[in-house]
Design a protein around this motif. Structure first.
Motif, PDB file in Angstrom:
ATOM      1  N   LEU A 121      15.734 -15.711  67.753  1.00  0.00           N
ATOM      2  CA  LEU A 121      14.684 -16.691  68.014  1.00  0.00           C
ATOM      3  C   LEU A 121      13.816 -16.917  66.776  1.00  0.00           C
ATOM      4  CD1 LEU A 121      13.147 -18.488  69.990  1.00  0.00           C
ATOM      5  CD2 LEU A 121      11.826 -16.472  70.690  1.00  0.00           C
ATOM      6  N   ILE A 122      13.470 -15.828  66.095  1.00  0.00           N
ATOM      7  CA  ILE A 122      12.665 -15.957  64.869  1.00  0.00           C
ATOM      8  C   ILE A 122      13.423 -16.755  63.813  1.00  0.00           C
ATOM      9  CG2 ILE A 122      11.638 -14.670  62.967  1.00  0.00           C
ATOM     10  CD1 ILE A 122      11.044 -12.430  64.986  1.00  0.00           C
ATOM     11  N   LEU A 123      14.703 -16.440  63.645  1.00  0.00           N
ATOM     12  CA  LEU A 123      15.511 -17.167  62.659  1.00  0.00           C
ATOM     13  C   LEU A 123      15.650 -18.637  63.049  1.00  0.00           C
ATOM     14  CD1 LEU A 123      18.371 -14.566  62.009  1.00  0.00           C
ATOM     15  CD2 LEU A 123      16.483 -15.156  60.479  1.00  0.00           C
ATOM     16  N   LEU A 124      15.783 -18.896  64.330  1.00  0.00           N
ATOM     17  CA  LEU A 124      15.919 -20.270  64.793  1.00  0.00           C
ATOM     18  C   LEU A 124      14.666 -21.084  64.470  1.00  0.00           C
ATOM     19  CD1 LEU A 124      17.595 -22.320  66.485  1.00  0.00           C
ATOM     20  CD2 LEU A 124      16.385 -21.469  68.493  1.00  0.00           C
ATOM     21  N   LEU A 130      20.832 -24.005  64.249  1.00  0.00           N
ATOM     22  CA  LEU A 130      21.536 -23.183  65.232  1.00  0.00           C
ATOM     23  C   LEU A 130      22.657 -22.372  64.608  1.00  0.00           C
ATOM     24  CD1 LEU A 130      21.843 -25.702  68.214  1.00  0.00           C
ATOM     25  CD2 LEU A 130      20.173 -23.860  67.915  1.00  0.00           C
ATOM     26  N   LEU A 131      23.285 -22.912  63.572  1.00  0.00           N
ATOM     27  CA  LEU A 131      24.423 -22.245  62.961  1.00  0.00           C
ATOM     28  C   LEU A 131      23.998 -21.172  61.967  1.00  0.00           C
ATOM     29  CD1 LEU A 131      27.470 -22.073  62.735  1.00  0.00           C
ATOM     30  CD2 LEU A 131      27.396 -23.909  61.021  1.00  0.00           C
ATOM     31  N   ALA A 132      22.969 -21.434  61.173  1.00  0.00           N
ATOM     32  CA  ALA A 132      22.528 -20.475  60.159  1.00  0.00           C
ATOM     33  C   ALA A 132      22.093 -19.136  60.764  1.00  0.00           C
ATOM     34  CB  ALA A 132      21.408 -21.071  59.315  1.00  0.00           C
ATOM     35  N   PRO A 133      21.293 -19.117  61.855  1.00  0.00           N
ATOM     36  CA  PRO A 133      20.933 -17.815  62.439  1.00  0.00           C
ATOM     37  C   PRO A 133      22.140 -17.011  62.890  1.00  0.00           C
ATOM     38  CG  PRO A 133      19.467 -19.518  63.250  1.00  0.00           C
ATOM     39  CD  PRO A 133      20.548 -20.210  62.493  1.00  0.00           C
ATOM     40  N   VAL A 134      23.181 -17.693  63.409  1.00  0.00           N
ATOM     41  CA  VAL A 134      24.382 -16.976  63.828  1.00  0.00           C
ATOM     42  C   VAL A 134      25.050 -16.298  62.637  1.00  0.00           C
ATOM     43  CG1 VAL A 134      26.688 -17.240  64.804  1.00  0.00           C
ATOM     44  CG2 VAL A 134      24.766 -18.483  65.803  1.00  0.00           C
ATOM     45  N   LEU A 265      30.498 -22.353  51.348  1.00  0.00           N
ATOM     46  CA  LEU A 265      31.685 -22.858  52.043  1.00  0.00           C
ATOM     47  C   LEU A 265      31.330 -23.933  53.071  1.00  0.00           C
ATOM     48  CD1 LEU A 265      33.677 -19.546  52.610  1.00  0.00           C
ATOM     49  CD2 LEU A 265      34.287 -21.413  51.065  1.00  0.00           C
ATOM     50  N   LEU A 266      30.260 -23.698  53.814  1.00  0.00           N
ATOM     51  CA  LEU A 266      29.885 -24.637  54.869  1.00  0.00           C
ATOM     52  C   LEU A 266      29.051 -25.806  54.363  1.00  0.00           C
ATOM     53  CD1 LEU A 266      29.005 -22.068  57.692  1.00  0.00           C
ATOM     54  CD2 LEU A 266      31.099 -23.400  57.445  1.00  0.00           C
ATOM     55  N   GLY A 267      28.434 -25.636  53.188  1.00  0.00           N
ATOM     56  CA  GLY A 267      27.611 -26.709  52.648  1.00  0.00           C
ATOM     57  C   GLY A 267      26.374 -26.948  53.504  1.00  0.00           C
ATOM     58  N   TRP A 271      23.217 -25.941  58.294  1.00  0.00           N
ATOM     59  CA  TRP A 271      21.898 -26.157  58.887  1.00  0.00           C
ATOM     60  C   TRP A 271      21.971 -27.059  60.124  1.00  0.00           C
ATOM     61  CZ3 TRP A 271      19.288 -22.567  56.810  1.00  0.00           C
ATOM     62  CH2 TRP A 271      19.512 -22.214  55.474  1.00  0.00           C
ATOM     63  N   TRP A 272      23.185 -27.219  60.669  1.00  0.00           N
ATOM     64  CA  TRP A 272      23.344 -28.031  61.882  1.00  0.00           C
ATOM     65  C   TRP A 272      22.445 -27.497  63.000  1.00  0.00           C
ATOM     66  CZ3 TRP A 272      24.922 -26.832  66.829  1.00  0.00           C
ATOM     67  CH2 TRP A 272      25.231 -27.923  67.658  1.00  0.00           C
ATOM     68  N   PRO A 273      21.792 -28.372  63.762  1.00  0.00           N
ATOM     69  CA  PRO A 273      21.909 -29.835  63.765  1.00  0.00           C
ATOM     70  C   PRO A 273      20.878 -30.546  62.902  1.00  0.00           C
ATOM     71  CG  PRO A 273      20.703 -29.130  65.694  1.00  0.00           C
ATOM     72  CD  PRO A 273      21.039 -27.881  64.937  1.00  0.00           C
ATOM     73  N   PHE A 274      20.022 -29.806  62.187  1.00  0.00           N
ATOM     74  CA  PHE A 274      18.989 -30.447  61.363  1.00  0.00           C
ATOM     75  C   PHE A 274      19.351 -30.284  59.899  1.00  0.00           C
ATOM     76  CE2 PHE A 274      16.908 -28.821  65.234  1.00  0.00           C
ATOM     77  CZ  PHE A 274      16.529 -30.027  65.798  1.00  0.00           C
TER      78      PHE A 274
END
Length: 301
Positions: A121-124, A130-134, A265-267, A271-274
């Motif tokens: 939650l903090i990372l979000l 949504l992808l970066a915290p994972v 790699l992900l570029g 930072w999806w979706p923002f």
């Protein structure tokens, strides 16, 4: 022989006092437990409503074998041979550590998922993705597993110890996971900031690594060295090794290698979706303080 496992018996049937004859069956059953080297005499208190029987295991009282013996065969024998009208409990250092180990294992099953959810939650909220915290949580989890696995391989299989300290997973979680999350937040936030500047995503990641490496590497090495000094205290060798290794892995491998590699790699899709959109002229903060261009001069004829 100075740290026995003790069985404490208490009378529960009113005024009927305890006697050595009444407890002989329990004492004899304890002598038959494999791993018990000697059983002391039955000691009654003054009013004969309580008694103590000391057991001396053949294993080191501080070892895992002694804890397993106290929590398993000894307690089983006590449960089966406690006289009617009495209650009995197993005490001593080995039994106490066995109970603490059981409690810690139970608490970890609750603490781990709750803490992981709060960290996510903090990372979000901080990274607005949504992808970066994972990705960051997975890297922290890999660091925790690698550190615990390395400690197990070294001490249990390499040095022939019966196992790792039961407090080690909790200590690693409190320090290594927390510090690894901090390092990941630092590098992740800088990568996001650099990706707001124009240019390829890999170039932005390279700039972020170049700017954050001195701080993260220095902090990691200093903390790892500090925790390594615990090895000079007897009994803390496993904690010292695991803490030093875990912090180095978190700082030098996960935060400065794995996380930037995933970002490269992900570029900007990490930072999806923002997705941070590159802005002309650099970071928006830089634009705010940039001098306004002078208007073209008009020549009057």
């Amino acid at each position: 022989m100075s740290d026995p496992t003790s069985v404490f018996v208490t009378a529960t049937d009113g005024d009927r006092p305890l006697t050595t004859a009444r407890l002989d069956g329990l004492s004899h059953a304890l002598t038959q437990v494999e791993g018990v080297g000697q059983v002391g005499r039955i000691i009654l208190n003054k009013d004969r409503h309580a008694a103590r029987i000391d057991l001396y295991p053949t294993a080191d009282p501080q070892s895992q074998q002694a804890r397993d013996l106290a929590s398993g065969p000894i307690r089983d024998a006590v449960a089966q041979h406690t006289p009617a009208g009495t209650t009995a409990h197993v005490g001593g250092t080995a039994a106490m550590f066995a109970d603490i180990s059981t409690t810690v294992d139970h608490d970890l099953k609750i603490v781990f998922p709750v803490a992981a959810a709060l960290i996510a939650l903090i990372l979000l909220l901080l990274l607005r993705s949504l992808l970066a915290p994972v990705a960051l949580l997975l890297s922290v989890g890999l660091g925790f597993a690698a550190t615990l696995g390395a400690a197990t391989l070294l001490f249990q299989h390499g040095l022939g110890k019966p196992g790792v300290n039961f407090t080690l997973p909790l200590v690693l979680f409190l320090f290594v996971v927390a510090l690894g999350t901090d390092y990941n937040i630092l590098i992740g936030d800088r990568i996001r900031e650099e990706m707001q500047r124009p240019g390829p995503a890999r170039t932005a990641v390279a700039r972020a690594v170049r700017h954050t490496t001195p701080a993260i590497a220095t902090a990691g090495l200093v903390l790892a060295g500090s925790f390594a000094t615990l090895a000079t205290t007897p009994g803390n060798e496993q904690i010292a090794f695991a803490m030093a290794l875990g912090i180095k892995l978190s700082a030098l491998v996960l935060s400065l290698v794995l996380v930037p590699a995933l970002a490269a790699l992900l570029g900007r899709s990490i930072w999806w979706p923002f997705h941070p959109k590159p802005t002309m002229g650099g970071h928006p903060q830089h634009q705010a303080h940039a001098p306004a261009p002078e208007p073209d001069q008009v020549t009057a004829y």
